[in-house]
Every structure is written in C-alpha cells, then in structure tokens.
Design a protein around this motif. Structure first.
Motif, PDB file in Angstrom:
ATOM      1  N   ARG A  13       0.823  -1.208   0.000  1.00 34.68           N
ATOM      2  CA  ARG A  13       0.000   0.000   0.000  1.00 34.68           C
ATOM      3  C   ARG A  13       0.861   1.264   0.000  1.00 34.68           C
ATOM      4  O   ARG A  13       0.649   2.180  -0.791  1.00 34.68           O
ATOM      5  CB  ARG A  13      -0.953   0.015   1.199  1.00 34.68           C
ATOM      6  CG  ARG A  13      -2.200   0.841   0.924  1.00 34.68           C
ATOM      7  CD  ARG A  13      -3.084   0.972   2.154  1.00 34.68           C
ATOM      8  NE  ARG A  13      -2.348   1.587   3.267  1.00 34.68           N
ATOM      9  CZ  ARG A  13      -2.858   1.758   4.490  1.00 34.68           C
ATOM     10  NH1 ARG A  13      -4.077   1.350   4.762  1.00 34.68           N
ATOM     11  NH2 ARG A  13      -2.147   2.327   5.440  1.00 34.68           N
ATOM     12  N   ALA A  14       1.875   1.290   0.881  1.00 38.04           N
ATOM     13  CA  ALA A  14       2.713   2.493   0.982  1.00 38.04           C
ATOM     14  C   ALA A  14       3.430   2.765  -0.339  1.00 38.04           C
ATOM     15  O   ALA A  14       3.495   3.906  -0.812  1.00 38.04           O
ATOM     16  CB  ALA A  14       3.729   2.335   2.123  1.00 38.04           C
ATOM     17  N   LEU A  15       3.961   1.713  -0.966  1.00 34.21           N
ATOM     18  CA  LEU A  15       4.703   1.921  -2.209  1.00 34.21           C
ATOM     19  C   LEU A  15       3.776   2.262  -3.371  1.00 34.21           C
ATOM     20  O   LEU A  15       4.094   3.130  -4.192  1.00 34.21           O
ATOM     21  CB  LEU A  15       5.556   0.684  -2.507  1.00 34.21           C
ATOM     22  CG  LEU A  15       6.823   0.657  -1.628  1.00 34.21           C
ATOM     23  CD1 LEU A  15       7.313  -0.753  -1.405  1.00 34.21           C
ATOM     24  CD2 LEU A  15       7.931   1.513  -2.249  1.00 34.21           C
ATOM     25  N   ASP A  16       2.625   1.598  -3.423  1.00 37.53           N
ATOM     26  CA  ASP A  16       1.661   1.924  -4.485  1.00 37.53           C
ATOM     27  C   ASP A  16       1.170   3.364  -4.339  1.00 37.53           C
ATOM     28  O   ASP A  16       1.036   4.082  -5.333  1.00 37.53           O
ATOM     29  CB  ASP A  16       0.457   0.965  -4.452  1.00 37.53           C
ATOM     30  CG  ASP A  16       0.839  -0.437  -4.936  1.00 37.53           C
ATOM     31  OD1 ASP A  16       1.929  -0.608  -5.495  1.00 37.53           O
ATOM     32  OD2 ASP A  16       0.023  -1.360  -4.730  1.00 37.53           O
ATOM     33  N   LEU A  41       9.124  10.398   2.170  1.00 40.25           N
ATOM     34  CA  LEU A  41       9.263  10.420   3.633  1.00 40.25           C
ATOM     35  C   LEU A  41       7.942  10.108   4.310  1.00 40.25           C
ATOM     36  O   LEU A  41       7.910   9.380   5.306  1.00 40.25           O
ATOM     37  CB  LEU A  41       9.773  11.790   4.098  1.00 40.25           C
ATOM     38  CG  LEU A  41      11.245  12.066   3.804  1.00 40.25           C
ATOM     39  CD1 LEU A  41      11.592  13.507   4.162  1.00 40.25           C
ATOM     40  CD2 LEU A  41      12.144  11.097   4.595  1.00 40.25           C
ATOM     41  N   SER A  42       6.868  10.642   3.754  1.00 37.43           N
ATOM     42  CA  SER A  42       5.571  10.412   4.376  1.00 37.43           C
ATOM     43  C   SER A  42       5.200   8.925   4.330  1.00 37.43           C
ATOM     44  O   SER A  42       4.730   8.357   5.317  1.00 37.43           O
ATOM     45  CB  SER A  42       4.551  11.339   3.713  1.00 37.43           C
ATOM     46  OG  SER A  42       3.373  10.665   3.390  1.00 37.43           O
ATOM     47  N   GLN A  43       5.471   8.275   3.207  1.00 40.93           N
ATOM     48  CA  GLN A  43       5.179   6.839   3.121  1.00 40.93           C
ATOM     49  C   GLN A  43       6.138   6.030   4.000  1.00 40.93           C
ATOM     50  O   GLN A  43       5.745   5.036   4.603  1.00 40.93           O
ATOM     51  CB  GLN A  43       5.234   6.346   1.670  1.00 40.93           C
ATOM     52  CG  GLN A  43       4.189   6.987   0.756  1.00 40.93           C
ATOM     53  CD  GLN A  43       2.751   6.753   1.226  1.00 40.93           C
ATOM     54  OE1 GLN A  43       2.462   5.813   1.962  1.00 40.93           O
ATOM     55  NE2 GLN A  43       1.850   7.644   0.808  1.00 40.93           N
ATOM     56  N   ALA A  44       7.409   6.456   4.051  1.00 40.22           N
ATOM     57  CA  ALA A  44       8.378   5.744   4.891  1.00 40.22           C
ATOM     58  C   ALA A  44       7.967   5.829   6.357  1.00 40.22           C
ATOM     59  O   ALA A  44       8.066   4.846   7.101  1.00 40.22           O
ATOM     60  CB  ALA A  44       9.774   6.332   4.687  1.00 40.22           C
ATOM     61  N   GLN A  45       7.467   6.999   6.755  1.00 35.51           N
ATOM     62  CA  GLN A  45       7.049   7.151   8.143  1.00 35.51           C
ATOM     63  C   GLN A  45       5.838   6.280   8.464  1.00 35.51           C
ATOM     64  O   GLN A  45       5.740   5.721   9.556  1.00 35.51           O
ATOM     65  CB  GLN A  45       6.769   8.623   8.474  1.00 35.51           C
ATOM     66  CG  GLN A  45       7.972   9.231   9.193  1.00 35.51           C
ATOM     67  CD  GLN A  45       8.254  10.665   8.776  1.00 35.51           C
ATOM     68  OE1 GLN A  45       7.480  11.275   8.041  1.00 35.51           O
ATOM     69  NE2 GLN A  45       9.366  11.210   9.241  1.00 35.51           N
ATOM     70  N   GLU A  95       4.116   1.327  11.367  1.00 34.20           N
ATOM     71  CA  GLU A  95       3.384   0.060  11.340  1.00 34.20           C
ATOM     72  C   GLU A  95       4.263  -1.161  11.579  1.00 34.20           C
ATOM     73  O   GLU A  95       3.760  -2.221  11.932  1.00 34.20           O
ATOM     74  CB  GLU A  95       2.665  -0.106   9.979  1.00 34.20           C
ATOM     75  CG  GLU A  95       1.426   0.762   9.855  1.00 34.20           C
ATOM     76  CD  GLU A  95       0.857   0.768   8.444  1.00 34.20           C
ATOM     77  OE1 GLU A  95       1.376   0.020   7.586  1.00 34.20           O
ATOM     78  OE2 GLU A  95      -0.093   1.532   8.195  1.00 34.20           O
ATOM     79  N   ARG A  96       5.560  -1.046  11.319  1.00 38.06           N
ATOM     80  CA  ARG A  96       6.424  -2.221  11.366  1.00 38.06           C
ATOM     81  C   ARG A  96       7.525  -2.030  12.397  1.00 38.06           C
ATOM     82  O   ARG A  96       8.662  -1.721  12.064  1.00 38.06           O
ATOM     83  CB  ARG A  96       7.049  -2.502   9.985  1.00 38.06           C
ATOM     84  CG  ARG A  96       6.072  -2.541   8.833  1.00 38.06           C
ATOM     85  CD  ARG A  96       5.016  -3.617   8.907  1.00 38.06           C
ATOM     86  NE  ARG A  96       5.503  -4.974   8.791  1.00 38.06           N
ATOM     87  CZ  ARG A  96       4.694  -6.033   8.751  1.00 38.06           C
ATOM     88  NH1 ARG A  96       3.388  -5.870   8.787  1.00 38.06           N
ATOM     89  NH2 ARG A  96       5.206  -7.239   8.677  1.00 38.06           N
ATOM     90  N   ASP A  97       7.184  -2.290  13.626  1.00 33.65           N
ATOM     91  CA  ASP A  97       8.106  -2.058  14.731  1.00 33.65           C
ATOM     92  C   ASP A  97       9.425  -2.803  14.617  1.00 33.65           C
ATOM     93  O   ASP A  97      10.500  -2.224  14.781  1.00 33.65           O
ATOM     94  CB  ASP A  97       7.446  -2.488  16.044  1.00 33.65           C
ATOM     95  CG  ASP A  97       6.879  -1.285  16.764  1.00 33.65           C
ATOM     96  OD1 ASP A  97       6.642  -0.273  16.078  1.00 33.65           O
ATOM     97  OD2 ASP A  97       6.691  -1.377  17.984  1.00 33.65           O
TER      98      ASP A  97
END
Lengths: 243, 243
Positions: free
Chosen positions: A98-101, A188-192, A197-199
């Motif tokens: 989702r983040a990459l798309d 950056l927004s998607q990376a954050q 979400e992925r601790d």
C-alpha cells in the motif's frame, strides 16, 4: 561504509545469517526488510516501464526500459533470497504494497522531465537507503544488499538530460525543483507510515540486534531520514535544482 | 531447422556478414529486419510491463515482468548489432513503429486471461518467425537471431494458468478462442502492411539473396504466413481453444 565506527564488524555485523536468525525478532525484521525492498523493486519496475512511454525518442525510451529491467533483476534476487530463507515472498511483500503503491500513485510524472527526475531521485534514495541498512545486517544479508546496490546507478543518464533542459530553459529548473521536493516529501511520508506500522523492521534499521535489546528509538529513525534527505538536497543542488 | 532442404548451408546461408553485406540490397534488408525485430522487442517489453498490472497476484505479476525483462534484453542485443554494423538503431526501427504500435493498441487485453493468452501467442509467433527467418540469413546474422530465439519460451507459464481457468469455467474457453483469433488476425494484418511497404525486407524473407535475384514472390510470403498461422492454430487447440 559498512562499519562507520569500527574497522572490524561487531555485534550483528560480525554474525552470519544462521547465527543471527536464531533471534526470532531479527529474523522477522530481515524478512520484513527483504519484503519491502522486493516490493519496492517490483513497483519501480512497473513505474519506470510506464514512464518510458513519456520518452521523446526511442533511445530515451530504451534508457528508461533498461532501468526498469535492472529493477526487475533486483526484485528477482530479493525474492529468491526470501524463498531461500523459507519465507513466502508474497506474504513478506504484501505489508508494504500500500505504501509503495500510494507513493507511485501520488507521484506519477506528468511529462518526460518529471519522469527523469523521479528515476534519478528514486535510484539515488534507494542507493542511500541500501547503504544505510547494510551496516545493520548480518554478513549474508549484507552481501546480498550490497550486491544489489552495486548494480544501481542507472539513473545517472538522467542527470545530463535534465541539465540540458534547464540550460535551454531556466524556468524548467524551478518547476523541477518543486517536483523533486514533492517526491522527497511523499517518500518520507510513506516511509514514516511504514515505520509506524512495522516495529521490528524499524528497530532493526536504527540499531540492529543490539538496538532491539535497547528498544525502538524514534529519534534515530529521524536521523537516518535526515541523512538521506541531506544527500538528496545536495544532489538536487548539483543538478541545478535548488531544493 | 536452419537448412530444411540440405545438410550443408548453401547460398546466403553459407556466407558470413562481411561477404553477404557487400550486396547493398541484402544489407538494407537485414538492417530492416533487425530494426523490425528490435522495435518489436521494445514494444513487447512495454506492453507486457503494462499488462503485468492486470495480474491477480504478486507472483503472477512477477512472471509477466520477467517476460518483459527478457524482451528488453532481446532488444538490447538487436540494437547493439545494428550499431555494430554501422546502422543508426533509431532510424532502422522507425519504419516499423506504426505497425507494431497499432497492433498493440488494437489488442490491449481487457483482463488478466487475455493478457496471458496474448503473452503466450506473441511469444510463440515470435519464435516461429525467428526460426523461419533464420534460414534466410548469413551465418553471423543467423547466429544472433538464433541466440535471441533460444532465450524465448517464457510464455509457457501462461499455458497452465489458461488451462486451469478453462477447466473451472468452460465458457472462458469460447471467449479466449475468439480473442486468440483476433490476435492472429491483427498480427497478420499488420505484417501484411509491413510486407507491402518494405520490398527489400519482404523479398529477403521469402528467398534470401537468391530470391532477390528472382524477384519478389507474394505467394511465398503467403506460404510463410500460412505455416505460422497453422502452428498457431495447433497450439491453440492444444490449449483447449478451438480456433
């Protein structure tokens, strides 16, 4: 670059996969990482192939297609590695789709020059990130990440073209500078979002197995993003795009 | 396959590029051929990458992306060969762009199964055509064409998927049979356009340098198309698609 503080690797960097992966949290984090990288490469393949349509000449189209094909081969290596450590590649990739798309959807170039800047920026940020993450990894995973990294840098062909376009019309520079800033902001927004979400992945990125013991350090994630942003800003300035 | 009538190559097939290309009409025909094949591979790359978006799973998407990447590498070899014989690749490719672009525009798949059938049909027809044309060529050009051909056959993964889809819903077979017929019809129609426009290439395709002396034989072009169509029909029947 591999051992910024020491000549001899210590901690996780001194271990191989067999040893390091005995820690379940480390194993899960590496599978997350490989899944994120693999999906990132597959998504990059798709978008570069799509953006190749914007090319003004056949030779330009072939250059972007070449980058796309290189990304596909990176994907293959990362996917094969996931399978080799008994992880299901699709399952490992899905949490990052989702983040990459969304990143690619929000940053679809509207013309060839925007496509070139995106190809160059994407390639450079990926290189920086691979280099940052390599030092956190066991020796086997690090070797894979560095070998994929060695094969990047296809984006450099874009630099010459963008520079020529700015020379012939300086107003282009202002528009592309805004575009580059938007690309970085969206990345950056998607990376954050991924970090939130992925601790396990995020913790490993900032401190390796030792960091895991110490717990998650959000400030260190911030510093890593800062270093990558700074390198991006310098590259943009060198390209004639004041960020 | 290389010498269907004889164990020992004769005529053009017995010559190397240096000798054969001394005949200007042969040289022009080979450059046309390489230009057509190169553009065909680049266009196939683009369309497969586009059609990969229709994939229902990440693994399926990766399979189509793999085919796309293979086509790109074929393109690279053909383009490099054009450059090596002092032909400008873009100039050599351009006369074929319209026919190939039109083919792909007229046959954009509307779903994943249509995309799979197109990938398989396209891959198979390309293999047949490469094999047909190889026997007409000087030894150096033939070696290149056969080496690209050796690397095809990526479309076979599609067969299993299409068969499974027909098994679970036989009505799918009727729809895909129509689709396969349309693909072949459109391919022949574009091929005939090329034949009509490129005399030197067409003449070489049907008779090599000897055929050139004898003049253009439209009936022989027709027979070549018939052989390719027949092979296509057999493959479709084997796939459960009565053509």
């Amino acid at each position: 670059m591999e051992t910024p503080d020491n000549a001899t690797p210590t901690g996780i960097a001194a271990q191989d996969w067999a040893t390091a992966s005995a820690v379940p949290q480390y194993r899960a984090a590496v599978i997350d990482l490989l899944g994120a990288l693999a999906y990132g490469e597959l998504a990059a393949f798709e978008r570069l192939a799509e953006d190749a349509k914007l090319a003004p000449t056949l030779a330009d189209k072939a250059e972007l297609a070449k980058m796309a094909s290189a990304e596909f081969h990176h994907f293959e290596r990362l996917r094969d590695r996931l399978a080799a450590v008994d992880a299901e590649p699709t399952t490992a990739m899905e949490p990052f789709a989702r983040a990459l798309d969304d990143f690619h959807r929000q940053t679809a170039p509207s013309d060839w020059l925007e496509g070139l800047v995106k190809a160059y920026v994407g390639d450079s940020i990926a290189s920086d990130f691979y280099r940052e993450v390599a030092v956190r990894l066991d020796s086997d995973t690090r070797a894979l990440v560095l070998s994929v990294l060695d094969d990047t840098g296809h984006g450099n062909f874009a630099v010459e073209k963008v520079r020529a376009a700015i020379d012939s019309d300086p107003r282009v520079g202002g528009r592309l500078a805004l575009w580059a800033r938007r690309l970085m902001g969206e990345a950056l927004s998607q990376a954050q979002r991924v970090v939130a979400e992925r601790d396990a992945l995020s913790t490993m990125l900032v401190g390796g197995v030792d960091g895991m013991a110490a717990g998650f350090d959000l400030a260190e994630v911030g510093r890593m993003f800062s270093r990558i942003t700074e390198a991006h800003t310098k590259r943009m300035a060198a390209l004639g795009l004041a960020a």
